[in-house]
Design a protein around this motif. Structure first.
Motif, short mmCIF file in Angstrom:
data_model
loop_
_atom_site.label_atom_id
_atom_site.label_comp_id
_atom_site.label_asym_id
_atom_site.label_seq_id
_atom_site.Cartn_x
_atom_site.Cartn_y
_atom_site.Cartn_z
N SER A 1 6.70 -8.13 0.97
CA SER A 1 6.14 -7.39 2.08
C SER A 1 4.70 -7.30 1.84
N GLY A 2 4.07 -6.83 3.10
CA GLY A 2 2.54 -6.65 3.05
C GLY A 2 2.13 -6.98 4.44
N ARG A 3 0.69 -6.76 4.18
CA ARG A 3 -0.31 -7.05 5.21
C ARG A 3 -1.49 -7.79 4.67
N TRP A 4 -1.88 -8.89 5.29
CA TRP A 4 -2.91 -9.70 4.76
C TRP A 4 -3.97 -9.87 6.02
N LYS A 5 -5.52 -10.01 5.54
CA LYS A 5 -6.48 -10.20 6.75
C LYS A 5 -6.92 -11.50 6.51
N GLU B 1 -0.87 -10.09 14.05
CA GLU B 1 -1.18 -8.91 14.87
C GLU B 1 -2.52 -9.53 15.24
N THR C 1 4.62 -12.03 11.09
CA THR C 1 4.19 -11.53 12.40
C THR C 1 2.75 -11.41 12.37
N HIS D 1 -6.36 -13.62 12.37
CA HIS D 1 -5.67 -12.21 12.67
C HIS D 1 -5.28 -11.68 11.41
N ASP D 2 -4.64 -10.52 11.44
CA ASP D 2 -3.97 -9.94 10.24
C ASP D 2 -2.48 -10.66 10.18
N LEU E 1 1.72 -9.79 8.72
CA LEU E 1 2.28 -8.96 8.23
C LEU E 1 3.74 -9.54 7.77
N GLU F 1 7.56 -8.46 6.32
CA GLU F 1 8.63 -7.29 5.96
C GLU F 1 9.80 -7.77 5.25
N GLN G 1 -0.18 -8.57 -2.62
CA GLN G 1 0.52 -7.68 -2.44
C GLN G 1 1.58 -7.87 -3.78
#
Length: 389
Positions: free
Chosen positions: A141-145, A184, A182, A198-199, A201, A203, A129
């Protein structure tokens, strides 16, 4: 952050007692396979068992209180744990992550291990990201798998991109305390169900720049272990899970074959000619893949211990042996499942779970079809792809 009393870096290497994994421990893990799958991650007590076992200190430098064991010893440990359960072996394999962390500045490493070497680091790299430099560090910030093992981690790293950084085409990771991330819970897959992949997160977390590193970059620790190619090692620790699962599957069908009577009145499995042949072929395939895998590992390690530099071919063979091991593990496990007939199709049967785990291991990007071609290029003396080997 997290912190180990420094040890004398010149102390002689010893085989860590932690690498001795007893049969009763393996039996307890096997008995909990369904629990791991239902949870979608390893329970906290199992993660702590792995920590006490020495999984996370095994490859940590001795100067930070770790065991700094050989790659062979670590791989054998992951293989043994994988015979109990693929997810356990997979999560344990991320004890290799301290090899990545070795690219952090030395002052950061001293702080990280100030309270001991048993630090659990996990995370996710893709997709990297965009991150920005701000006062105090880098804002992430972002989302990772695919955050395997993050549910039990002390520290979590995520992949970032800095527009003004020249990282040589390699990914950068930002490291932060786990409580700032976080998780998810969305790991819903057919195999390796207990890895907690899990993913992740994040921020607006500001990470000091000295807590970022380029994965695959030059480590700040200079020893034979830390000169071992980290990306090849990353592929090896995953591939060996497949061999461990295959060993368990072959043992399972061998034990079944001697006692199973057919409801149709046919001979027991062990008395059938095709079963005898397939068991023999599978044993040969598994042992051959394992022998190749450990042969190239030992060759690379001997070269590094002699103070020499690995050739591109040696590193390429590590990657080739890893892909071959993962595929051989999947093939052997599938053969064991096929021989089981309808017995193995039940969800709660060991072979059903072993098949699913072995197939998922071989799906990993580090072990994908493209690695065959890249390894071939290396063997032919052609220019290899970026990041390979």
């Amino acid at each position: 952050m997290i912190a180990a009393a420094a040890q004398d870096a010149t102390a002689p290497a010893q085989a860590p007692e932690a690498l001795a994994i007893h049969d009763d421990f393996i039996a307890r893990l096997k008995a909990r396979r369904a629990e791991f799958a239902a949870l979608g991650q390893l329970p906290a007590d199992v993660v702590e068992d792995l920590r006490k076992l020495g999984v996370y200190r095994a490859l940590v430098a001795r100067r930070y209180g770790g065991d700094e064991c050989s790659p062979m010893a670590f791989l054998e440990m992951v293989e043994r744990l994988s015979q109990a359960d693929g997810s356990v072996g997979w999560v344990a394999s991320f004890g290799v992550s301290c090899m990545y962390l070795a690219s952090l500045p030395e002052a950061t490493l001293r702080q990280l291990y100030a309270n001991g070497p048993d630090v659990i680091f996990a995370g996710a790299l893709f997709p990297p990201q965009e991150a920005q430099r701000v006062a105090g560090g880098i804002q992430v910030s972002g989302r990772w798998k695919f955050g395997s093992g993050s549910t039990g981690a002390d520290l979590i790293g995520v992949g970032v991109k800095l527009a003004d950084a020249d990282d040589g085409g390699l990914p950068r990771m930002a490291v932060m305390p786990a409580h700032k991330v976080t998780i998810e819970p969305n790991w819903d897959v057919i195999g390796l169900q207990g890895t907690g992949s899990h993913d992740l997160l994040v921020e607006n977390v500001i990470v000091p720049e000295e807590w970022t590193f380029v994965r695959g970059g030059t480590p700040t620790i200079d020893s034979p272990l830390y000169r071992y190619p980290s990306m090849a090692f990353a592929a090896q620790v995953l591939a060996i899970v497949g061999l461990g699962v295959a060993r368990a599957a072959l043992d399972t069908i061998t034990q079944m074959a001697g006692g199973r009577a057919s409801i149709t009145g046919a001979p027991t499995l062990a008395d059938r000619a095709y079963v005898q042949s397939e068991i023999a072929k599978s044993e040969a395939a598994l042992r051959s893949a394992r022998a190749f895998f450990y042969e190239v590992t030992q060759d690379a390690w001997a070269t590094l211990e002699a103070g020499e530099t690995l050739s591109v071919k040696q590193t390429g063979l590590l990657r080739l042996a890893s892909t071959h091991a993962a595929r051989a593990g999947a093939d052997v496990t599938q053969k064991a499942f096929t021989l089981s007939g309808t017995t193995g199709i039940y969800r709660d049967h060991a072979l059903a779970g072993q098949l699913q785990d072995a197939l998922v291991v071989a799906q990993h990007a580090f072990l994908s079809e493209g690695t065959w071609q890249n390894a071939g290029k290396v063997l032919l003396g052609l220019q290899n792809a970026p990041g390979f080997p």
